[in-house]
Design an enzyme around this catalytic site. Structure first.
Site, short mmCIF file in Angstrom:
data_model
loop_
_atom_site.label_atom_id
_atom_site.label_comp_id
_atom_site.label_asym_id
_atom_site.label_seq_id
_atom_site.Cartn_x
_atom_site.Cartn_y
_atom_site.Cartn_z
N HIS A 1 0.82 -1.22 0.00
CA HIS A 1 0.00 0.00 0.00
C HIS A 1 0.84 1.26 0.00
O HIS A 1 0.36 2.34 0.37
CB HIS A 1 -0.94 -0.01 1.22
N HIS B 1 -6.35 -2.46 -11.40
CA HIS B 1 -6.74 -2.15 -10.02
C HIS B 1 -8.23 -1.83 -9.99
O HIS B 1 -8.71 -1.05 -10.81
CB HIS B 1 -5.92 -0.94 -9.56
#
Length: 382
Positions: free
Chosen positions: A185, A285
């Site tokens: 992340h 994504h």
């Protein structure tokens, strides 16, 4: 045909839809949003709308170029997300006019199905393992989970051990019956990413996502040189020009453009082709809504290098609405054995429940990502 109106709807959990109307009654839907900045993207959409009203929606390439090149300042998450949603809606209109799914307009299928993976939440190993067991029961065998919590620029061995322990327990519980990617992340510094990746290597994760922030992309080839784990990145890159530099530098094995952030179908199909030329996989994504997912699937089904597709069913962010709550043709998104089939209806293939969209948009939350701080009070990457 002319564009007559553009309407935006901010929706729970953290999404935004747009509707483009035409003088012939054909409507297209898109999903332009930056999570936590929906109002800002909404303003950009309507700024583009000043030009788009009265234009021919069939001229997708020209309209895209006008939106991108028509201003001296360009690119970035806000502008490219606004363009992305508009682009999706224009493709939706074109498919409906020609009575064909978007993948058909892009040259036809290169595969019959695409592997989906599911997010697994949970802060403790037992919670993650329980989540995987439940998802396996509905057909998933590929997953993604957070690789760690917040981590200091130089952190202690306890933080490293905590991250590694979770992965070790998952691998011990399931062996190689499942595959999982680990999402750092962007919350890990380059020095700590080197440490973590080395420690995680024995557990053979499917990929490491955003081992460092996109701003630190020069570290991707350096990190890749020290590991056999594929590195994935791209959710915070917004045009083919940003991806070009990453591909030229090497190191990334899987590109993850976001179809609602990186210029939509038009731009992401170009990014997919660039990746294929470098023998790099594509895994769009998509922790967002149904229109974004549909756009991803159309690109997946025409891109030879697409490897798997993220989707947000049951993701921990989905509070207030689930992935298919605004969709009438839910059955078209059914998975078989953890695979999506091509969407067959014209356009994007999503039939939106407009009445429900209008109703829930009246009290849409202004979602913001959490603000994390380290023990010393300084701001941590979320």
């Amino acid at each position: 045909m002319k564009i007559t109106n553009i309407t935006t709807y901010r929706l729970p959990p953290r999404w935004m839809f747009l509707k483009i109307e035409t003088d012939e009654g054909i409507v297209g839907w898109g999903e332009p949003v930056i999570e936590g900045r929906a109002r800002t993207v909404e303003a950009a959409v309507h700024e583009f709308g000043d030009y788009l009203i009265g234009q021919d929606p069939a001229r997708i390439n020209d309209l895209w170029q006008v939106m991108y090149r028509g201003g001296f300042y360009r690119g970035g998450p806000i502008m490219m997300s606004a363009i992305a949603g508009i682009d999706q809606a224009l493709w939706d209109i074109k498919g409906k006019v020609l009575n064909a799914p978007v993948w058909q307009l892009m040259g036809g299928l290169v595969r019959d199905k695409i592997k989906a993976y599911s997010w697994v939440g949970g802060d403790r190993p037992a919670e993650v393992i329980d989540g995987i067991k439940k998802l396996r029961g509905i057909g998933f065998d590929t997953f993604k989970l957070n690789g760690c919590e917040e981590m200091g620029i130089i952190d202690n061995s306890r933080a490293v051990d905590a991250a590694v322990n979770t992965v070790a327990q998952i691998r011990e519980a399931f062996g190689n019956e499942i595959e999982f990617g680990l999402d750092f992340h962007g919350r890990v510094s380059a020095p700590m990413a080197k440490v973590l990746i080395k420690e995680l290597e024995p557990y053979r994760p499917l990929f490491i996502e955003e081992p460092v922030l996109a701003e630190q992309a020069e570290y991707y080839p350096r990190l890749a040189a020290q590991t056999h784990i594929p590195i994935a990145a791209g959710e915070r890159m917004f045009s083919r020009f940003e991806f070009k530099r990453v591909l030229e530098a090497g190191g990334v094995a899987i590109l993850q453009p976001d179809l609602s952030h990186a210029g939509g179908i038009t731009e992401c199909y170009k990014i997919a082709g660039m990746a294929e030329a470098y023998d790099v996989g594509l895994a769009p994504h998509c922790p967002l809504g149904p229109i974004a997912l549909a756009a991803c699937l159309h690109v997946d089904f025409v891109s030879h290098n697409a490897v798997f597709q993220e989707q947000s069913m049951g993701i921990h962010y989905n509070k207030g609405a689930e992935l298919l709550d605004f969709v009438k043709n839910k059955e078209d998104f059914n998975m078989e054995g953890g695979f999506f089939k091509p969407l067959m209806k014209p356009g994007l293939g999503v039939e939106i429940d407009e009445a429900r969209v209008i109703e829930l948009s009246k009290n849409a939350p202004d979602w913001r990502n959490p603000l994390w701080r380290y023990e010393d009070g300084s701001v941590a990457e979320w």
